[in-house]
Design a protein around this motif. Structure first.
Motif, PDB file in Angstrom:
ATOM      1  N   LYS A 126       9.570  -0.693   5.388  1.00 56.81           N
ATOM      2  CA  LYS A 126       8.930  -0.548   4.195  1.00 56.81           C
ATOM      3  C   LYS A 126       9.212   0.824   3.589  1.00 56.81           C
ATOM      4  CE  LYS A 126       4.220   0.097   2.186  1.00 56.81           C
ATOM      5  NZ  LYS A 126       2.901  -0.222   2.301  1.00 56.81           N
ATOM      6  N   TYR A 127       9.367   1.898   4.616  1.00 51.34           N
ATOM      7  CA  TYR A 127       9.564   3.315   4.167  1.00 51.34           C
ATOM      8  C   TYR A 127      10.919   3.648   4.586  1.00 51.34           C
ATOM      9  CZ  TYR A 127       4.452   3.267   4.445  1.00 51.34           C
ATOM     10  OH  TYR A 127       2.852   2.836   4.421  1.00 51.34           O
ATOM     11  N   ASP A 187      11.525  10.618   0.785  1.00 52.05           N
ATOM     12  CA  ASP A 187      10.596  10.135  -0.201  1.00 52.05           C
ATOM     13  C   ASP A 187       9.675   9.293   0.619  1.00 52.05           C
ATOM     14  OD1 ASP A 187      11.760  11.246  -2.117  1.00 52.05           O
ATOM     15  OD2 ASP A 187      13.069   9.720  -2.671  1.00 52.05           O
ATOM     16  N   GLY A 188      10.323   8.464   1.504  1.00 52.98           N
ATOM     17  CA  GLY A 188       9.682   7.296   2.447  1.00 52.98           C
ATOM     18  C   GLY A 188       8.533   8.257   3.262  1.00 52.98           C
ATOM     19  N   ILE A 232       6.909  10.988   2.475  1.00 60.49           N
ATOM     20  CA  ILE A 232       5.837  11.451   1.351  1.00 60.49           C
ATOM     21  C   ILE A 232       4.930  10.168   1.250  1.00 60.49           C
ATOM     22  CG2 ILE A 232       5.108  11.899  -1.041  1.00 60.49           C
ATOM     23  CD1 ILE A 232       7.683  13.636  -0.814  1.00 60.49           C
ATOM     24  N   GLN A 233       5.440   8.814   1.035  1.00 59.46           N
ATOM     25  CA  GLN A 233       4.822   7.607   0.812  1.00 59.46           C
ATOM     26  C   GLN A 233       3.843   7.410   2.047  1.00 59.46           C
ATOM     27  OE1 GLN A 233       4.383   5.888  -2.348  1.00 59.46           O
ATOM     28  NE2 GLN A 233       2.595   5.189  -1.150  1.00 59.46           N
ATOM     29  N   TYR A 234       4.801   7.429   3.044  1.00 55.17           N
ATOM     30  CA  TYR A 234       3.871   7.044   4.587  1.00 55.17           C
ATOM     31  C   TYR A 234       2.747   8.023   4.629  1.00 55.17           C
ATOM     32  CZ  TYR A 234       3.549   6.605   9.460  1.00 55.17           C
ATOM     33  OH  TYR A 234       3.045   6.415  10.804  1.00 55.17           O
ATOM     34  N   GLU A 264       0.971   9.715   2.573  1.00 56.24           N
ATOM     35  CA  GLU A 264       0.034   8.895   1.668  1.00 56.24           C
ATOM     36  C   GLU A 264      -0.801   7.903   1.677  1.00 56.24           C
ATOM     37  OE1 GLU A 264       1.968   9.076  -2.302  1.00 56.24           O
ATOM     38  OE2 GLU A 264       1.868  11.320  -2.448  1.00 56.24           O
ATOM     39  N   ASP A 265      -0.094   6.859   2.502  1.00 57.33           N
ATOM     40  CA  ASP A 265      -0.645   5.547   2.691  1.00 57.33           C
ATOM     41  C   ASP A 265      -1.529   5.850   3.985  1.00 57.33           C
ATOM     42  OD1 ASP A 265       0.637   4.544   0.854  1.00 57.33           O
ATOM     43  OD2 ASP A 265       2.193   3.457   2.140  1.00 57.33           O
TER      44      ASP A 265
END
Length: 257
Positions: free
Chosen positions: A70-71, A82-83, A85-87, A89-90
């Motif tokens: 997913k990341y 980018d992945g 940062i999203q990880y 945040e999740d």
């Protein structure tokens, strides 16, 4: 204990266990720098772990791999910036939170904002964790340890030096060092002490920071934290790096002025 004696014990422990500096220091600290006790405990735990590893079920392993996918960066075998940062945040943390460094150490990241597939999957699998919720709980555990466990904090701190190096660098720019000293050590050793140290670096120190200086600062702060009269009774012949000698002179001069 004299700083050079500490390093000799670390080297002796590493020869037997093949661990990194930070890991060897963590074991020795736990067993009050008794080399024999620390080695025996390490070998006992290693033996127990080899007999009863915590594996995931196939379904859980599949969920973990899907989570990585997913990341991960498109077409690559790693999670990029980018992945990452999203990880984070999740996981419900800020990217600037010091606990992210503990996560990076746990996942054996070698570069800022990058998590490799093998380390990500293998390390979470060994922990028996396969979901974001479980990962968040583990990271919360890291956070508590950073705040209360000096051994754990030092492990993350030692890891951070190499983690911050870019390309073929062997030293850290002092501005980078100051930023991460404040981030990692202010809570545990106190904002006043770290502010005094960082002010000294900004005002008086003209050089980049070496690995030895980085590691010895933690021992220096630990001693200072334990002894109220540490600065007053500081011994320039105790084999501390000259940087610490200069800092003590700076602090004494400011106090007496």
């Amino acid at each position: 204990m004299a700083p050079r004696s500490v390093q000799k014990l670390v080297e002796s422990f590493k020869e037997v266990t093949d661990l990194r500096d930070s890991e060897a220091t963590a074991w020795l600290t736990k067993y009050k720098w008794n080399l024999e006790d620390a080695v025996e405990a390490f070998l006992t735990q290693t033996s127990m772990n080899s007999q009863g590893k915590n594996y995931l079920t196939q379904e859980q392993k599949g969920s973990l791999i899907n989570l990585f996918n997913k990341y991960k960066h498109d077409g690559e075998d790693y999670i990029g910036i980018d992945g990452t940062i999203q990880y984070i945040e999740d996981l419900e943390f800020e990217v600037e939170d010091p606990v992210v460094l503990a996560l990076a150490e746990f996942l054996e990241s070698t570069q800022m904002g990058v998590f490799e597939r093998a380390k990500f999957v293998n390390n979470w699998e060994k922990a028996g964790i396969s979901s974001i919720h479980e990962m968040r709980q583990k990271v919360l555990e890291f956070q508590r340890s950073l705040e209360n466990d000096e051994q754990f904090l030092k492990k993350v701190y030692d890891f951070t030096f190499k983690f911050l190096l870019e390309n073929n660098q062997r030293t850290l720019l002092k501005d980078t060092a100051v930023e991460y000293w404040k981030l990692l050590l202010s809570h545990y050793f106190g904002e006043e002490k770290m502010s005094q140290w960082c002010q000294f670096i900004n005002d008086e120190w003209q050089f980049a920071i070496t690995k030895d200086q980085w590691q010895m600062l933690f021992l220096f702060m630990s001693e200072w934290n334990q002894k109220d009269n540490f600065i007053e009774s500081y011994d320039e012949n105790a084999a501390w790096p000259s940087m610490m000698d200069t800092f003590v002179e700076y602090l004494r001069a400011k106090t007496s002025s």
